[in-house]
Enzyme design. Structure first.
Site, mmCIF file in Angstrom:
data_model
loop_
_atom_site.group_PDB
_atom_site.id
_atom_site.type_symbol
_atom_site.label_atom_id
_atom_site.label_comp_id
_atom_site.label_asym_id
_atom_site.label_seq_id
_atom_site.Cartn_x
_atom_site.Cartn_y
_atom_site.Cartn_z
ATOM 1 C CG LEU A 100 8.425 15.094 32.916
ATOM 2 C CD1 LEU A 100 7.746 14.026 32.088
ATOM 3 C CD2 LEU A 100 9.058 14.505 34.153
ATOM 4 N N GLY A 145 12.629 19.467 24.763
ATOM 5 C CA GLY A 145 13.320 18.668 23.751
ATOM 6 C C GLY A 145 13.723 19.518 22.570
ATOM 7 C CG ASN A 146 15.266 17.634 19.008
ATOM 8 O OD1 ASN A 146 16.422 17.982 19.203
ATOM 9 N ND2 ASN A 146 14.907 16.374 18.892
ATOM 10 N N GLY A 169 9.941 20.883 21.519
ATOM 11 C CA GLY A 169 8.740 20.786 22.335
ATOM 12 C C GLY A 169 9.118 20.633 23.791
ATOM 13 C CB VAL A 209 8.121 16.250 27.807
ATOM 14 C CG1 VAL A 209 7.381 15.052 28.385
ATOM 15 C CG2 VAL A 209 8.448 15.994 26.345
ATOM 16 C CE LYS A 244 8.832 16.592 22.001
ATOM 17 N NZ LYS A 244 9.897 15.675 21.512
ATOM 18 C CG ASP A 254 18.743 14.148 18.700
ATOM 19 O OD1 ASP A 254 17.919 14.901 19.235
ATOM 20 O OD2 ASP A 254 19.971 14.177 18.950
HETATM 21 C C1 LIG Z 1 11.827 16.828 26.624
HETATM 22 C C2 LIG Z 1 11.866 15.630 27.534
HETATM 23 N N1 LIG Z 1 12.874 15.855 28.540
HETATM 24 C C3 LIG Z 1 12.890 15.089 29.703
HETATM 25 N N2 LIG Z 1 12.037 14.036 29.870
HETATM 26 C C4 LIG Z 1 12.123 13.326 31.051
HETATM 27 C C5 LIG Z 1 11.223 12.195 31.269
HETATM 28 C C6 LIG Z 1 11.138 11.495 32.461
HETATM 29 N N3 LIG Z 1 10.233 10.495 32.332
HETATM 30 C C7 LIG Z 1 9.716 10.542 31.077
HETATM 31 N N4 LIG Z 1 8.798 9.731 30.529
HETATM 32 C C8 LIG Z 1 8.447 9.951 29.253
HETATM 33 C C9 LIG Z 1 9.018 10.969 28.512
HETATM 34 CL CL1 LIG Z 1 8.530 11.185 26.843
HETATM 35 C C10 LIG Z 1 9.965 11.838 29.050
HETATM 36 C C11 LIG Z 1 10.324 11.603 30.362
HETATM 37 N N5 LIG Z 1 13.012 13.609 32.028
HETATM 38 C C12 LIG Z 1 13.861 14.647 31.861
HETATM 39 C C13 LIG Z 1 13.820 15.396 30.692
HETATM 40 F F1 LIG Z 1 14.637 16.449 30.523
HETATM 41 C C14 LIG Z 1 12.181 14.398 26.703
HETATM 42 O O1 LIG Z 1 11.294 13.862 26.061
HETATM 43 N N6 LIG Z 1 13.470 14.037 26.677
HETATM 44 C C15 LIG Z 1 13.893 12.975 25.786
HETATM 45 C C16 LIG Z 1 13.793 11.655 26.532
HETATM 46 F F2 LIG Z 1 12.502 11.370 26.770
HETATM 47 F F3 LIG Z 1 14.338 10.691 25.781
HETATM 48 F F4 LIG Z 1 14.456 11.764 27.699
#
Ligand SMILES: C[C@H](Nc1nc(-c2c[nH]c3ncc(Cl)cc23)ncc1F)C(=O)NCC(F)(F)F
Length: 296
Positions: A19, A22-23, A25, A27, A46, A140
C-alpha cells in the site's frame, strides 16, 4: 497480556500488494485467510523497515499507541503477527479501501463539496480531541496520514511519531529532528523541537489548507513554502527561512473557493504563540456551528 483475537498467524496472512511506505515501515494489503478458501478478511499489515533509523522500540511504541486507541475517527488496531522467521512483529490494522485522503481527493475532487470538506475536517478534529484526551501528541498530522473509510468518513492514521505528554508538562521535547516534515510544524516545533496539543492544532490548520485545496499537489504546503523561500535554499537553513517568514506573519495563501470563516479558523490555528491557538474542543464547536458551512 495479548487477548486471543489479537494474534494473527503468519501462515494465514497472504500479501496481496504494497500500500505504501510510512515513516519507518511499509504497509501491505493482506488477506487473512485461516480457512484457506479466500473467505478471510482484508487487513493492512505494517512491518518495520529494518534499514530505517527508527528502532524496534519505536515500532513497539507505535503498536502500544494504536492498540490503546478506540475512536471512530482513528484507524482501528486489529492485532499483531509474530513472524518467526524475521524475529519481528507485524502490526495488523483494518484496511480502508478508499485509501489515503490525498489519493481520494485526486480521484473524486470534482464531486466533493464544501459541506463534505467540513464534515471531514470536523471528523479529524474529533479524532484529535480524543487523542488529546489520551494525552497523545500525534506530531505528524497531515493529509497524507488521513485515511478515507467511505464517502462520508475519514480516519487519522500513522502513529509512528506519536508521543505521550508527561503528566507534569504541557509539551514533549524530542531529542533529534529526524526527517521532519517542517512545513506542517508549528514554529516552536521547528525552533525548539517542542511538541504539544497546540502544535498539533497548528498542523490541523495545515490539514484544513490541504483539504480546501483539494490536496492539489501544485498547491501543497511544502511547494508553496519553497516557492516563497526560494528553491535554491538547502534544508538546514530552510527551517530558519521558514521561521523568519512565520515571524514576519507570512502564512499559506488562502485556497481559492475557501469560505472566509474557514480561512479565519486556519489563521487561528496558525497563531505564532501556541497559547493563542484554539483547542480541538473549541475548533469542534466552530465546525458544529453549522452557520459556518453555508456562508461563503
Ligand atoms: C504506509 C501507508 N501508506 C499508504 N497506505 C494506504 C492505505 C490504503 N488503505 C489503508 N488502510 C489501512 C492503512 Cl494502515 C493504510 C492504508 N494507501 C496508500 C499509502 F501510501 C500508510 O499507513 N500511510 C498512512 C495512512 F495510512 F494514513 F495513509
Amino acid at each position: 497480556k495479548k487477548q486471543q483475537q489479537d494474534v494473527f498467524e503468519e501462515r494465514y496472512l497472504r500479501c496481496i500488494s504494497i500500500l505504501g511506505k510510512g515513516n519507518f515501515g511499509s504497509v501491505e494489503l493482506c488477506l487473512y485467510d485461516p480457512w484457506g478458501d479466500n473467505t478471510g478478511d482484508l487487513v493492512a499489515v505494517k512491518e518495520l523497515q529494518s534499514n530505517k533509523q527508527a528502532t524496534v522500540a519505536d515500532f513497539q511504541r507505535e503498536i502500544q499507541t494504536i492498540s490503546s486507541l478506540h475512536c471512530d475517527y482513528i484507524v482501528k488496531y486489529k492485532g499483531i503477527c509474530y513472524s518467526a522467521g524475521r524475529l519481528s512483529t507485524k502490526l495488523v490494522m483494518e484496511y480502508l479501501p478508499y485509501g489515503s485522503l490525498i489519493g481520494y481527493m485526486e480521484k473524486h475532487r470534482q464531486n466533493v463539496c464544501t459541506r463534505r470538506l467540513l464534515l471531514f475536517a470536523s471528523q479529524i478534529c474529533k479524532g484529535m480531541e480524543y487523542l488529546q484526551s489520551m494525552r497523545y501528541v500525534h506530531r505528524d498530522l497531515a493529509a497524507r496520514n488521513i485515511l478515507v473509510a467511505s464517502d462520508t468518513l475519514v480516519k487519522i492514521a500513522d502513529f509512528g511519531l506519536t508521543k505521550i505528554i508527561p503528566v507534569d508538562k504541557e509539551y514533549y521535547r524530542v531529542t533529534q529532528p529526524g526527517e521532519s516534515p517542517i512545513f506542517w510544524y508549528a514554529p516552536e516545533s521547528v525552533l525548539e523541537l517542542k511538541f504539544s496539543h497546540k502544535s498539533d492544532v497548528w498542523s490541523f490548520g495545515i490539514v484544513l489548507h490541504e483539504l480546501f485545496s483539494y490536496c492539489d499537489i501544485s498547491r501543497n504546503p511544502k511547494r508553496l513554502c519553497i516557492q516563497k523561500i526560494g528553491s535554491y535554499v538547502q534544508s538546514p537553513s530552510m527551517a530558519i527561512h521558514l521561521l523568519n517568514l512565520l515571524k514576519d506573519n507570512w502564512r499559506l495563501p488562502m485556497p481559492s473557493q475557501c469560505p472566509p470563516k474557514v480561512h479565519s479558523i486556519m489563521m487561528q490555528c496558525w497563531e505564532f504563540n501556541s497559547e493563542d491557538r484554539p483547542s480541538f474542543s473549541s475548533l469542534q464547536d466552530m465546525f458544529e456551528n453549522s452557520l459556518l458551512i453555508d456562508e461563503r
